[in-house]
Motif scaffolding. Structure first.
Motif, PDB file in Angstrom:
ATOM      1  N   GLN A 294       2.683  -2.144  -6.291  1.00 21.16           N
ATOM      2  CA  GLN A 294       3.392  -1.893  -5.038  1.00 21.16           C
ATOM      3  C   GLN A 294       2.728  -2.593  -3.863  1.00 21.16           C
ATOM      4  N   ARG A 295       3.563  -3.144  -3.004  1.00 27.02           N
ATOM      5  CA  ARG A 295       3.071  -3.611  -1.718  1.00 27.02           C
ATOM      6  C   ARG A 295       3.578  -2.622  -0.660  1.00 27.02           C
ATOM      7  N   LEU A 296       3.620  -3.026   0.605  1.00 24.40           N
ATOM      8  CA  LEU A 296       3.916  -2.063   1.659  1.00 24.40           C
ATOM      9  C   LEU A 296       5.319  -1.482   1.552  1.00 24.40           C
ATOM     10  N   ASP A 297       6.303  -2.330   1.277  1.00 27.19           N
ATOM     11  CA  ASP A 297       7.698  -1.882   1.329  1.00 27.19           C
ATOM     12  C   ASP A 297       8.274  -1.473  -0.017  1.00 27.19           C
ATOM     13  N   GLY A 298       7.703  -1.959  -1.099  1.00 23.43           N
ATOM     14  CA  GLY A 298       8.283  -1.674  -2.403  1.00 23.43           C
ATOM     15  C   GLY A 298       7.502  -2.367  -3.493  1.00 23.43           C
ATOM     16  N   PRO A 299       8.121  -2.623  -4.637  1.00 28.56           N
ATOM     17  CA  PRO A 299       7.405  -3.262  -5.747  1.00 28.56           C
ATOM     18  C   PRO A 299       6.937  -4.671  -5.389  1.00 28.56           C
ATOM     19  N   VAL A 300       5.791  -5.051  -5.932  1.00 28.04           N
ATOM     20  CA  VAL A 300       5.316  -6.424  -5.758  1.00 28.04           C
ATOM     21  C   VAL A 300       6.261  -7.384  -6.470  1.00 28.04           C
ATOM     22  N   ARG A 301       6.616  -7.049  -7.696  1.00 22.80           N
ATOM     23  CA  ARG A 301       7.586  -7.826  -8.474  1.00 22.80           C
ATOM     24  C   ARG A 301       8.532  -6.850  -9.163  1.00 22.80           C
ATOM     25  N   GLY A 302       9.497  -6.344  -8.441  1.00 28.49           N
ATOM     26  CA  GLY A 302      10.398  -5.364  -9.033  1.00 28.49           C
ATOM     27  C   GLY A 302      11.110  -5.889 -10.258  1.00 28.49           C
ATOM     28  N   ASN A 303      11.449  -7.177 -10.255  1.00 26.28           N
ATOM     29  CA  ASN A 303      12.197  -7.773 -11.362  1.00 26.28           C
ATOM     30  C   ASN A 303      11.326  -8.599 -12.295  1.00 26.28           C
ATOM     31  N   GLY A 304      10.028  -8.465 -12.152  1.00 34.44           N
ATOM     32  CA  GLY A 304       9.113  -9.223 -13.001  1.00 34.44           C
ATOM     33  C   GLY A 304       7.897  -8.393 -13.334  1.00 34.44           C
ATOM     34  N   GLN A 305       6.836  -9.073 -13.747  1.00 27.96           N
ATOM     35  CA  GLN A 305       5.591  -8.393 -14.107  1.00 27.96           C
ATOM     36  C   GLN A 305       4.443  -9.096 -13.384  1.00 27.96           C
ATOM     37  N   ILE A 306       3.920  -8.504 -12.330  1.00 28.67           N
ATOM     38  CA  ILE A 306       2.881  -9.151 -11.543  1.00 28.67           C
ATOM     39  C   ILE A 306       1.604  -9.329 -12.354  1.00 28.67           C
ATOM     40  N   ILE A 307       1.315  -8.401 -13.251  1.00 28.17           N
ATOM     41  CA  ILE A 307       0.089  -8.520 -14.048  1.00 28.17           C
ATOM     42  C   ILE A 307       0.156  -9.744 -14.956  1.00 28.17           C
ATOM     43  N   GLN A 308       1.290  -9.916 -15.631  1.00 26.37           N
ATOM     44  CA  GLN A 308       1.429 -11.083 -16.506  1.00 26.37           C
ATOM     45  C   GLN A 308       1.453 -12.374 -15.693  1.00 26.37           C
ATOM     46  N   GLU A 309       2.064 -12.320 -14.525  1.00 24.98           N
ATOM     47  CA  GLU A 309       2.093 -13.499 -13.654  1.00 24.98           C
ATOM     48  C   GLU A 309       0.689 -13.887 -13.224  1.00 24.98           C
ATOM     49  N   ASP A 351       8.406  -4.461 -13.576  1.00 23.62           N
ATOM     50  CA  ASP A 351       7.587  -3.550 -12.780  1.00 23.62           C
ATOM     51  C   ASP A 351       8.412  -2.471 -12.087  1.00 23.62           C
ATOM     52  N   GLY A 352       9.638  -2.797 -11.716  1.00 28.93           N
ATOM     53  CA  GLY A 352      10.487  -1.783 -11.108  1.00 28.93           C
ATOM     54  C   GLY A 352      10.739  -0.627 -12.056  1.00 28.93           C
ATOM     55  N   GLU A 353      10.879  -0.936 -13.348  1.00 33.47           N
ATOM     56  CA  GLU A 353      11.060   0.118 -14.345  1.00 33.47           C
ATOM     57  C   GLU A 353       9.787   0.930 -14.521  1.00 33.47           C
ATOM     58  N   TYR A 354       8.651   0.240 -14.512  1.00 27.92           N
ATOM     59  CA  TYR A 354       7.379   0.957 -14.633  1.00 27.92           C
ATOM     60  C   TYR A 354       7.164   1.901 -13.455  1.00 27.92           C
ATOM     61  N   GLN A 355       7.539   1.464 -12.268  1.00 24.19           N
ATOM     62  CA  GLN A 355       7.397   2.323 -11.095  1.00 24.19           C
ATOM     63  C   GLN A 355       8.254   3.578 -11.252  1.00 24.19           C
ATOM     64  N   LYS A 356       9.451   3.411 -11.806  1.00 29.60           N
ATOM     65  CA  LYS A 356      10.347   4.543 -12.030  1.00 29.60           C
ATOM     66  C   LYS A 356       9.754   5.517 -13.050  1.00 29.60           C
ATOM     67  N   LEU A 357       9.114   4.988 -14.094  1.00 26.76           N
ATOM     68  CA  LEU A 357       8.516   5.844 -15.103  1.00 26.76           C
ATOM     69  C   LEU A 357       7.402   6.715 -14.524  1.00 26.76           C
ATOM     70  N   VAL A 358       6.674   6.156 -13.566  1.00 24.11           N
ATOM     71  CA  VAL A 358       5.547   6.879 -12.964  1.00 24.11           C
ATOM     72  C   VAL A 358       6.012   8.163 -12.293  1.00 24.11           C
ATOM     73  N   VAL A 359       7.166   8.129 -11.662  1.00 20.12           N
ATOM     74  CA  VAL A 359       7.626   9.287 -10.882  1.00 20.12           C
ATOM     75  C   VAL A 359       8.594  10.170 -11.674  1.00 20.12           C
ATOM     76  N   SER A 360       8.787   9.878 -12.954  1.00 22.93           N
ATOM     77  CA  SER A 360       9.803  10.596 -13.737  1.00 22.93           C
ATOM     78  C   SER A 360       9.173  11.608 -14.683  1.00 22.93           C
ATOM     79  N   SER A 361      10.020  12.431 -15.270  1.00 19.04           N
ATOM     80  CA  SER A 361       9.580  13.486 -16.186  1.00 19.04           C
ATOM     81  C   SER A 361       9.217  12.891 -17.538  1.00 19.04           C
ATOM     82  N   GLY A 362       8.546  13.728 -18.359  1.00 11.46           N
ATOM     83  CA  GLY A 362       8.220  13.302 -19.711  1.00 11.46           C
ATOM     84  C   GLY A 362       9.467  13.026 -20.539  1.00 11.46           C
ATOM     85  N   ALA A 363      10.521  13.812 -20.313  1.00 11.25           N
ATOM     86  CA  ALA A 363      11.773  13.588 -21.041  1.00 11.25           C
ATOM     87  C   ALA A 363      12.350  12.225 -20.696  1.00 11.25           C
TER      88      ALA A 363
END
Length: 920
Positions: A294-309, A351-363
């Protein structure tokens, strides 16, 4: 401030803190589940994988790597098109089976880290309760706490008399956590903590971010202007090797650590010099990238993977890349996955999907992450939803972080980057963990505070915790004893800044003597004069070895090629080739102990070297004296943020703006002609800025600068502009040292003492010669007796003026002080005209302290590709326009007739309809 009992027992067992129990329960649940079923194809692949495991066990990773490389080559020859990738799988680089044992007491370290988390949060929340919107950042440190604590407890070595210590560039927005740790260590008082971001309160406070100027005994490096610290760290690591190879300090295994955020890597400076680090084989350099996605406003790479980049970029630049993505709780699940499906799935999500997983339930995690394949679902079928929700990321797992750090410090032959996966706002729960608003989080409500308290086991009751008190255990508590023992084992506290260099004696009168005497009619440029001074300084027995010439691929432009042979260009490997000009006198000579830092085409990199050299008096206790010469247009206009950081860092040394002035650089045009830098130098408080015209002025300035910085220990640095226009250098006209240093002195009085028409003319740099020519024209053709003043520094005059005004305002009942410029002109009759090769605002800003109205000539506007004479005519700063301005002032005062002015326009050949240079 509450005190903590010596033994806290179970009250620190927060919801996500009992790592061993969590891992064991996951392992047990998976062991009791039936093994996954394989297809025939899966079985064949599994046999290959088992074969590789066998090779690893019997022959080691080197043989396994060779087999894989041969298989890749064989496949290519067989016509199998293997797609290129610079990436490794989306998995931890250090496998679980190769992890070293964690050397510390994890339970105590968790408790210490929890207290630091609380105090960091308390600092920001309390500050914003006292003063609304005072600001501060909770979330960055929340995500990076484990990354820092593992370093503090096991890796960051302090400076001692025997060891120079590690250098750590802390992520600026994580400063609350660094303060909170220093508070536990007893290095920061409760009052300082209470006054976070309110430094002007009684007793003082804490600066928002790392600022050595404001906290000179604590912070070493200003790091919050994002992108600067990664580049500075690279050049710091290289400068450390430079000092070693030149014999100025012993070789050590000290490391340079730079902590940065994944969003920060979008700044061009962050990655702009990473190939230098690998080219120089800087295995003393470690980057730790806090990848919270995440950067200030949202994902660093919502549609990509910053770590792999980032992995791709760093691996392509030949860095050692270590990924720390998944916590220990994932290990038994990964071990159960014999088909590689889980790692494959990990690499599929953006990364946008990963961010969503962080705030979601185990189900949600079960359905959307594992649910993409029935075989993945089968892997975690034995685990409850809550276990899936609490699977930790690698950057929050001390074991994983320790393994990565240990691998990094042991790596040889090149720099290392650690890409650590974290959650921004970790621990803030509904208040902002993983949310887009997290960076701006400053406050928590009562429920959120209690949740944070409970999650990290802070021993405060429901009533006390909502007051957000600072919390420090008793002095004899096991937490503080452990914390101190770990820092003692590593040499002391970090960060700490201390000035350890010995001041110089500086008895060097003979060094400057020839420049005070002039050039005896020979035409030389001020750049040539400076290079000759530099040559003499390099030979001086006291300061010679300490001089660090820095140039961004323009040494020949500035006439410095003669230094190639005498002191050499620094190269960590020496010179492995025979230069094409080896048979010439001034051949290109690289050497391992070379003194010149020839940086290539990078003003930013050169400035980073200047900062490293100019702060070595504190970082290493070595008084290196940097002289960084560059095209003046590409200084303040291009790298002003680095110059500001240098000021904050109390850097010492000399910046030389070469080929300066809007009209002195023939032919180059708009992009290269500098009329701005002296205006841009004005805001930097501890920077002395000078525009000298003659060699003796430069000599006086440099001599005094070295004395003030390296003998008297003042925290200053200097900007001196030099030109490439040759002209005869006069000798110093008497004792004018004070005037040179304070900003102006009378260079030449008029020979006509009886003239009725009088003027005072002011010139700087190369334009001073135009003023002198105007003096002759005025006297011989128009009967005007003019005195000529050399204005060496408008900034010095301006600073003196505003300081004098302030003193008078605050001391109304005392004798009024007079600004220096007013003192100089007290007995100087006539009209006032100033000409500068820079913007008109320079002379205009001191006009208020002059006895009469000032006419200012300058070079406002875009440059042109032309010769000097045409440029000075275009910008209206040559002798004829100076003459016209003087006559116009006399006409405005009623001293001459209009006809004199009209005739002068014709006689001087001035085109009154010429384009306005300001807007053309």
């Amino acid at each position: 401030m509450a005190s903590v009992p010596t033994k806290l027992g179970g009250q620190f067992e927060g919801q996500d803190m009992n790592q061993e129990t969590t891992i064991q329960s996951i392992q047990q649940a998976l062991d009791e589940a039936p093994a996954p079923q394989h297809t025939l194809r899966d079985t064949e692949i599994q046999e290959w994988l088992e074969s590789l495991d066998s090779v690893l066990e019997s022959s080691g990773p080197e043989v396994a790597a060779e087999i894989l490389e041969r298989l890749r080559t064989h496949a290519k020859v067989a016509g199998i098109d293997l797609p290129f990738t610079a990436n490794t799988p989306y998995a931890n680089t250090v496998p679980a089976r190769l992890e070293p044992l964690f050397p510390g007491d994890q339970a105590i370290e968790r408790r210490i880290k929890s207290l630091i988390r609380w105090n960091a949060l308390a600092m920001v929340v309390r500050a914003n309760r006292v003063e609304h919107n005072i600001g501060g950042h909770i979330s960055t440190y929340a995500s990076a706490a484990t990354l820092y604590e593992v370093g503090f407890n096991h890796f960051f070595r302090a400076r001692t008399e025997e060891f120079e210590g590690d250098t750590v560039y802390f992520q600026g927005h994580a400063s609350p956590g660094i303060y909170a740790r220093a508070f536990l260590e007893g290095r920061l008082s409760l009052q300082k903590m209470e006054n976070f971001r309110r430094e002007l309160k009684p007793g003082g406070g804490l600066s928002s971010y790392p600022h050595p100027w404001l906290m000179p005994d604590f912070w070493e490096f200003p790091t919050v202007s994002m992108g600067l610290s990664p580049l500075m760290a690279i050049y710091q690591a290289r400068f450390n090797r430079y000092l070693e190879n030149r014999g100025l300090k012993p070789a050590t295994d000290a490391k340079v650590w730079a902590f940065l955020g994944d969003g920060e890597t979008d700044e061009p400076e962050s990655l702009g010099a990473i190939t230098l680090a690998s080219r120089e084989k800087l295995d003393n350099l470690i980057f730790v990238v806090n990848c919270n996605l995440q950067r200030l406003d949202g994902p660093v790479r919502g549609n990509g993977q910053i770590i792999q980049e980032l992995e791709s970029a760093f691996r392509g630049a030949r860095w050692n890349v270590i990924k720390v993505l998944w916590g220990s709780e994932w290990d038994p699940i990964l071990e159960r996955d014999t088909e590689g499906l889980l790692v494959k799935r990990m690499g599929e999500l953006v990364d946008g999907e990963y961010q969503k997983l962080v705030v979601s339930s185990g189900a949600y995690v079960r359905e959307h992450f594992f649910g993409s394949d029935p075989r993945l679902l089968a892997l975690v079928e034995p685990l409850p939803d809550e276990a899936l929700r609490r699977l930790r990321l690698g950057g929050h797992d001390p074991r994983k972080v320790y393994a990565a750090y240990k691998a990094a410090v042991e790596h040889k032959g090149g720099p290392t980057v650690i890409l650590a996966r974290t959650i921004k706002g970790y621990g803030l729960g509904e208040a902002g963990e993983g949310k887009n608003v997290t960076h701006q989080q400053k406050k928590l409500n009562e429920e959120e505070l209690r949740e944070f308290r409970s999650r990290f086991g802070i021993p405060l009751n429901d009533t006390d915790c909502v007051e957000v008190p600072f919390y420090r255990p008793a002095e004899d508590s096991i937490e503080l004893q452990y914390l101190r023992s770990r820092r003692e084992a590593l040499g002391g506290y970090v960060p700490t800044r201390s000035v350890r260099s010995k001041l110089l004696t500086l008895q060097h009168e003979d060094l400057w003597k020839e420049f005070f005497e002039g050039s005896e009619g020979r035409e030389v440029s001020t750049t040539m004069a400076f290079v000759q001074m530099l040559r003499k300084m390099l030979k001086d027995p006291e300061i010679g070895k300490m001089v660090v010439p820095i140039v961004p691929d323009e040494a020949r432009t500035f006439g410095m090629e003669s230094l190639f042979r005498t002191v050499g260009i620094y190269s960590s490997v020496g010179q492995r080739y025979e230069p094409v000009d080896v048979n010439t006198l001034l051949y290109y000579k690289e050497a391992k102990d070379g003194q010149i830092l020839e940086e290539g085409i990078t003003e930013a990199g050169s400035m980073a070297s200047f900062i490293a050299a100019g702060s070595a008096y504190a970082t290493h206790g070595i008084n290196t004296i940097p002289f960084f010469i560059y095209y003046s247009m590409f200084g303040f206009q291009r790298i002003a943020d680095f110059i500001w950081a240098a000021a904050d860092m109390r850097t010492r040394g000399f910046l030389l703006g070469g080929t300066s002035g809007r009209t002195t650089l023939s032919g180059e045009g708009l992009q290269h002609q500098d009329g701005n830098s002296h205006v841009l130098a004005l805001p930097v408080p501890n920077l002395k800025a000078y525009d000298p015209a003659y060699a003796y002025e430069i000599a006086v300035i440099i001599e005094d600068g070295i004395r003030r910085m390296y003998k008297d220990g003042e925290n200053l640095f200097y900007y001196i502009t030099v030109m490439n226009e040759p002209y005869a250098m006069p000798g110093m006209p008497g004792d004018v040292r004070e005037g040179i240093l304070r900003g102006m002195y009378r260079f030449r009085e008029s020979r006509n003492k009886k003239a009725k028409l009088r003027a005072q003319l002011f010139g700087s740099g190369a334009i001073l010669n135009e003023v002198l020519r105007a003096q002759e024209i005025l006297e011989t053709k128009y009967g005007v007796a003019a005195d000529v003043w050399s204005v060496t520094s408008y900034k010095e005059l301006y600073t003196d003026g505003i300081e004098t005004e302030r003193w008078n305002r605050l001391h109304a009942g005392e004798t009024v002080r007079v600004p220096y410029v007013a003192q100089c002109l007290a007995d100087a009759p006539g009209v006032l005209v100033a000409a500068s090769d820079y913007l008109k605002t320079l002379p205009n800003m001191i006009a208020k302290w002059m006895p009469r109205r000032l006419a200012a000539l300058g070079t406002d506007g875009f440059g042109r590709s032309e010769g000097r004479a045409s440029l000075r005519d275009f910008f209206e700063v040559d002798a004829k326009f100076i003459t016209l301005a003087t006559l116009h002032e006399l006409f405005s005062d009623g001293k001459i007739e209009r006809s004199v002015l009209d005739n002068a326009v014709k006689d001087l050949g001035i085109n009154t309809e010429k384009p306005n240079p300001v807007i053309s």
